[in-house]
Scaffold this motif. Structure first.
Motif, PDB file in Angstrom:
ATOM      1  N   LYS A 121       0.848  -1.201   0.000  1.00 28.64           N
ATOM      2  CA  LYS A 121       0.000   0.000   0.000  1.00 28.64           C
ATOM      3  C   LYS A 121       0.884   1.252   0.000  1.00 28.64           C
ATOM      4  O   LYS A 121       2.089   1.173   0.288  1.00 28.64           O
ATOM      5  CB  LYS A 121      -0.910  -0.019   1.230  1.00 28.64           C
ATOM      6  CG  LYS A 121      -0.158   0.000   2.553  1.00 28.64           C
ATOM      7  CD  LYS A 121      -1.074  -0.321   3.743  1.00 28.64           C
ATOM      8  CE  LYS A 121      -0.295  -0.343   5.036  1.00 28.64           C
ATOM      9  NZ  LYS A 121      -1.112  -0.825   6.174  1.00 28.64           N
ATOM     10  N   TYR A 157       5.025   1.728   0.494  1.00 27.35           N
ATOM     11  CA  TYR A 157       5.625   2.527   1.564  1.00 27.35           C
ATOM     12  C   TYR A 157       6.564   3.591   0.988  1.00 27.35           C
ATOM     13  O   TYR A 157       7.639   3.872   1.536  1.00 27.35           O
ATOM     14  CB  TYR A 157       6.373   1.635   2.560  1.00 27.35           C
ATOM     15  CG  TYR A 157       5.454   0.752   3.420  1.00 27.35           C
ATOM     16  CD1 TYR A 157       4.468  -0.027   2.836  1.00 27.35           C
ATOM     17  CD2 TYR A 157       5.583   0.709   4.803  1.00 27.35           C
ATOM     18  CE1 TYR A 157       3.629  -0.834   3.602  1.00 27.35           C
ATOM     19  CE2 TYR A 157       4.747  -0.100   5.585  1.00 27.35           C
ATOM     20  CZ  TYR A 157       3.786  -0.866   4.968  1.00 27.35           C
ATOM     21  OH  TYR A 157       2.958  -1.663   5.737  1.00 27.35           O
ATOM     22  N   SER A 172       4.282  -7.359  10.031  1.00 23.97           N
ATOM     23  CA  SER A 172       5.727  -7.611  10.187  1.00 23.97           C
ATOM     24  C   SER A 172       6.068  -8.035  11.609  1.00 23.97           C
ATOM     25  O   SER A 172       6.669  -9.089  11.846  1.00 23.97           O
ATOM     26  CB  SER A 172       6.529  -6.345   9.869  1.00 23.97           C
ATOM     27  OG  SER A 172       6.332  -5.927   8.556  1.00 23.97           O
TER      28      SER A 172
HETATM   29  C1  PLP Z   1      -0.399  -1.785   6.871  1.00 25.88           C
HETATM   30  C2  PLP Z   1      -0.991  -3.082   7.335  1.00 25.88           C
HETATM   31  C3  PLP Z   1      -0.183  -4.222   7.463  1.00 25.88           C
HETATM   32  C4  PLP Z   1       1.334  -4.178   7.336  1.00 25.88           C
HETATM   33  O1  PLP Z   1       1.841  -3.774   8.570  1.00 25.88           O
HETATM   34  P1  PLP Z   1       3.438  -3.648   8.834  1.00 25.88           P
HETATM   35  O2  PLP Z   1       3.487  -3.245  10.253  1.00 25.88           O
HETATM   36  O3  PLP Z   1       3.919  -2.598   7.909  1.00 25.88           O
HETATM   37  O4  PLP Z   1       4.014  -4.972   8.571  1.00 25.88           O
HETATM   38  C5  PLP Z   1      -0.789  -5.430   7.753  1.00 25.88           C
HETATM   39  N1  PLP Z   1      -2.130  -5.498   7.955  1.00 25.88           N
HETATM   40  C6  PLP Z   1      -2.927  -4.422   7.880  1.00 25.88           C
HETATM   41  C7  PLP Z   1      -4.377  -4.563   8.129  1.00 25.88           C
HETATM   42  C8  PLP Z   1      -2.388  -3.164   7.595  1.00 25.88           C
HETATM   43  O5  PLP Z   1      -3.172  -2.102   7.539  1.00 25.88           O
END
Ligand code: PLP
Length: 386
Positions: A46, A50, A218
């Motif tokens: 998304k 990043y 992550s």
């Molecule tokens: C942005 C997002 C992620 C990724 O999270 P990170 O901390 O960047 O790994 C995963 N799940 C959802 C629902 C998110 O909004």
């Protein structure tokens, strides 16, 4: 027709952003090994991956073996669909985490995008669409387990489960939830969320025996195997942000950010620097101004305690960050390293994206997604993979 340019892109910009695609691919493989063969380790791309550029990032991860991609908005899903080509066997899954806005359901179906449905309203609309057009389209159902952001409440979930029509016509691929405190392993909410998720998933499987689970971002992949489930959704760690802020970073750096020196001056008496004259350069100080500022994603708050590197020498920000310019006290650096166009490392081997974030009072995520579009971007290629 415009005259052809006689200068190179890297000479026309004020800063250089280097993105190491080999490191990106290696980070994905590292997370994949952690999650194990039973878990589909995807990639969250998304916000233009990043801030790093969705096309090269998505292509690299697909080539590394990533089969499931997550975006926030429908438009991002459509962009990814254009990059990957038509859906079907062998094409990666594209999951749109915000689900359909009213009236957009057809575009999900037409372009093979899988929505995450997070509210009774979204579920009802998707159900109506599936029934009207008699389409069998996969979706994910999101339940809230303690973050109170998106997802069905426990009561809404129970209501839909009890209603024979609640999920009628849907073919859920997975039940999903999101962790609020995964980067803080000792936080009690992690365990609570996992318990609530496990219980919701067990209930869900009474109706949909094959439904998978998806919980970990992550940091969730560093909380233990009990958090992995079937679909992992890492984002930041792929791009080199530390998923375990209290410990050493297990990821490889992906980003290097270098700003160009535009002018160097020596002050011959103690003198103020920059807007508001907030900084006093001492008599004899040497100052270098680079062509990069808050329009390029540096934060004004960085000015207070920020530093950067010229080779191995640490230099401090002098005065306020302005829109296009930032000044450093480079009194400790030999003139030979300070020529016009010489590069100062803002993010590099001496200073990570997390360091820059910490100096700016924010997190690596905000730094990366705030990077501007005025850089010369260099993508270091990933070696072709077996
Ligand atoms: C942005 C997002 C992620 C990724 O999270 P990170 O901390 O960047 O790994 C995963 N799940 C959802 C629902 C998110 O909004």
């Amino acid at each position: 027709m415009a005259a052809p340019l006689s200068s190179r892109s890297e000479d026309r910009t004020g800063a250089v952003l280097t993105i190491d695609l080999a490191a990106l691919a290696e980070n994905w493989r590292l997370l994949k090994r952690r999650a194990g063969p039973a878990c589909d380790t995807g990639a969250v791309v998304k916000a233009d991956a990043y801030g790093l550029g969705i096309e090269p990032i998505a292509r690299t991860l697909k080539a590394a073996g990533c089969a499931t991609f997550y975006v926030a908005h429908l438009d991002e899903g459509l962009a990814l669909r254009t990059i990957f080509g038509p859906g079907g066997i062998g094409s990666p899954r594209i999951i749109v985490m915000h689900g359909p806005n009213p009236g957009t359901e057809r575009d999900f179906a037409a372009h093979g995008l899988i929505p995450v449905l997070s509210s009774p309203v979204q579920i009802k609309a998707w159900r109506g669409f599936a029934q009207t057009y008699d389409v069998l389209m996969e979706s994910l159902i999101q339940v809230d387990t303690g973050m109170n952001r998106l997802g069905l409440t426990a009561a809404e979930f129970a209501g839909l489960m009890a209603d024979p029509d609640g999920f009628a016509g849907l073919t859920p691929l997975a039940l999903m939830s999101h962790l609020a405190c995964a980067d803080t392993p000792a936080h009690p909410l992690n365990g609570q969320q996992r318990e609530r998720f496990a219980s919701a998933l067990a209930t869900f499987r009474l109706k949909f025996a094959d439904a998978k689970g998806s919980l970990a971002n992550s940091s969730g992949l560093f909380l233990g195997a009990g958090f992995f489930y079937d679909f992992a959704r890492p984002g930041a760690a792929l791009y080199g942000v530390n998923p375990t802020p209290a410990a050493a970073n297990p990821m490889i750096p992906v980003v290097r950010l270098q700003a160009k020196i535009l002018q160097v001056r020596r002050v011959d008496a103690a003198s103020p620097v920059g807007y508001g004259a907030t900084f006093q350069a001492p008599d004899g100080a040497k100052l270098a101004t680079v062509s990069m500022g808050y329009a390029d994603g540096l934060l004004r708050s960085w000015g207070a305690s920020g530093h950067a590197y010229v080779d191995d020498l640490r230099v401090t920000v002098a005065g306020r960050v302005s829109m296009d310019l930032t000044t450093f006290d480079v009194s400790n650096v030999p003139d030979s390293a300070l020529g016009l166009g010489a590069l100062i490392d803002i993010i590099g081997s001496r200073q990570t994206v997390d360091d820059l974030a910490q100096q700016s009072g924010t997190i690596g995520y905000e730094i990366l997604t705030g990077l501007g579009h005025r850089y010369h971007r260099r993508y270091l290629p990933a070696p072709a993979h077996k």
